[in-house]
Design an enzyme around this catalytic site. Structure first.
Site, PDB file in Angstrom:
ATOM      1  N   GLY A 230      40.438  17.942 -57.253  1.00 26.15           N
ATOM      2  CA  GLY A 230      39.993  17.265 -56.070  1.00 26.15           C
ATOM      3  C   GLY A 230      40.589  18.080 -54.916  1.00 26.15           C
ATOM      4  O   GLY A 230      41.460  18.821 -54.968  1.00 26.15           O
ATOM      5  N   GLU A 231      40.297  17.763 -53.691  1.00 21.99           N
ATOM      6  CA  GLU A 231      40.679  18.342 -52.256  1.00 21.99           C
ATOM      7  C   GLU A 231      41.932  17.500 -52.000  1.00 21.99           C
ATOM      8  O   GLU A 231      42.104  16.271 -52.336  1.00 21.99           O
ATOM      9  CB  GLU A 231      39.446  18.123 -51.158  1.00 21.99           C
ATOM     10  CG  GLU A 231      38.632  18.999 -51.304  1.00 21.99           C
ATOM     11  CD  GLU A 231      37.676  18.864 -49.955  1.00 21.99           C
ATOM     12  OE1 GLU A 231      37.157  20.159 -49.560  1.00 21.99           O
ATOM     13  OE2 GLU A 231      37.668  17.921 -49.357  1.00 21.99           O
TER      14      GLU A 231
END
Length: 375
Positions: A230-231
């Protein structure tokens, strides 16, 4: 579509096969990327995102079934909403949509779909956090939601852009200021949230012991939760992975090894990857990143993806005895689709490929510990 049967060696000598004889699923009526979905019994529901305000269903147990459109979603077109199924009903939360001023805005509303009478209902509740980039899954009688962008910061960015009008200089300043921040200064959601439909209540299930995420792969199987990548800020992913377990004292977390890098490449983490279980093995595939962004960030560049190109991926990873390995590849790059575990397969529904092109395809992958099969 029939695929020629092929076998080749992949990492750890696993066999990778295109299956020509297995069940195939019909393509979506439209390409759906940035949408959402859920499985209720043998029926999968997929919609929104590039599909507009539409939802479609497919009876997975019927080999001759085709996608059917259900009642129009009453909340309007939106990207990146969260959905999950509880007690035979579909719940949809949040997302990103334009307001009357043309500003892209995070919304925190909630809706329920009842398959028995094909009706939607707006629920008298709002999520306590922004739900763009969030990931959801159901467990028991609750929907669990992990990660997401900060509503005020995200909305403010788009409001400022609209207010700047046609002034390119102002727009460039807004973009530069937005991306030139540390990950912690975006205030991504760091609590595990839950929503219980029977009481219409949200609950803080505890702070996650790792950075807030957007676009992480998040699954629940039994009492186990798995979070992949994920970011950690806009444009910058992480290769970290984590595992949680439901206990009497709440969710207990531990770190897993980082996702390994494909041969000859760096591992810049993934956002928008698809995940699920096959024959007891956890599989994760696809996703997108900016190759070189972690290197630039470590060099002190807060705008870590500046000057880099977005890349989509096709590697298939599995988690076995706490270790990750690459067991094969998909025939195409994919990200930001909907995945669901069904009949010891992981279905990859819609999504996008190179350049952001929306996909209509429905692929199935399975793994038995030795062989990865792509249908």
């Amino acid at each position: 579509m029939k695929l020629t049967k092929t076998a080749l060696c992949t990492a750890l000598f696993a066999t990778f096969t295109f299956s020509a004889n297995a069940q195939t699923y019909p393509d979506l009526p439209v390409g759906i990327k940035g949408g959402t979905g859920a499985l209720i019994g043998d029926t999968v529901y997929v919609g929104l995102g590039s599909g507009g305000d539409k939802f479609y269903t497919l009876d997975l147990k019927d080999p001759s079934a085709q996608w059917k459109e259900i009642a129009t979603f009453p909340g309007g077109e939106r990207n990146q909403p969260v959905a999950a199924a509880v007690d035979g009903k579909l719940y949809v939360f949040g997302g990103l949509q334009k307001n009357e001023k043309g500003e892209l805005q995070l919304v925190n509303d909630a809706y329920r779909y009842n398959p028995s009478d094909n009706t939607w209902m707006k629920l008298p509740t709002r999520s306590p956090r922004g739900l763009v980039g969030s990931s959801g899954a159901s467990h028991g009688d609750k929907v669990y939601i992990l990660g997401g962008s900060n509503l005020s910061i995200f909305n403010g960015f788009f409001q400022d852009n609209v207010a700047a009008g046609e002034d390119k200089g102002k727009k460039d300043e807004i973009v530069a200021a937005y991306f030139d921040q540390r990950p912690e200064d975006y205030f991504f959601t760091t609590e595990l949230l839950s929503y219980e439909p029977s009481t219409n209540k949200w609950r803080n299930e505890g702070r996650i012991p790792f950075s807030g995420r957007a676009g992480a792969a998040f699954t629940i199987q039994g009492n186990d939760l798995v979070v992949v990548n994920g970011e950690i800020k806009p444009g910058l992913r992480t290769a970290e992975t984590h595992q949680g377990k439901f206990t009497a004292k709440g969710v207990q977390w531990k770190n897993l090894p980082d996702l390994p890098a494909p041969k000859g490449k760096s591992q810049d983490g993934l956002a928008g990857a698809l995940a699920g279980y096959s024959n007891g093995y956890y599989l994760v595939t696809g996703g997108a990143n900016f190759p070189g962004s972690i290197k630039q960030f470590k060099e002190g560049k807060l705008h870590a993806h500046k000057g880099l190109s977005k890349a989509w991926h096709n590697e298939v990873y599995t988690l076995n005895n706490g270790k990750w390995s690459i067991v094969g590849e998909l025939p195409m790059n994919i990200g930001y689709g909907f995945s669901v575990s069904y009949n010891n397969k992981v279905l990859l529904i819609g999504g996008e490929t190179d350049g952001g092109k929306a996909l209509t395809s429905v692929k199935a992958i399975s793994y038995d510990g030795k062989k990865l099969t792509v249908e």
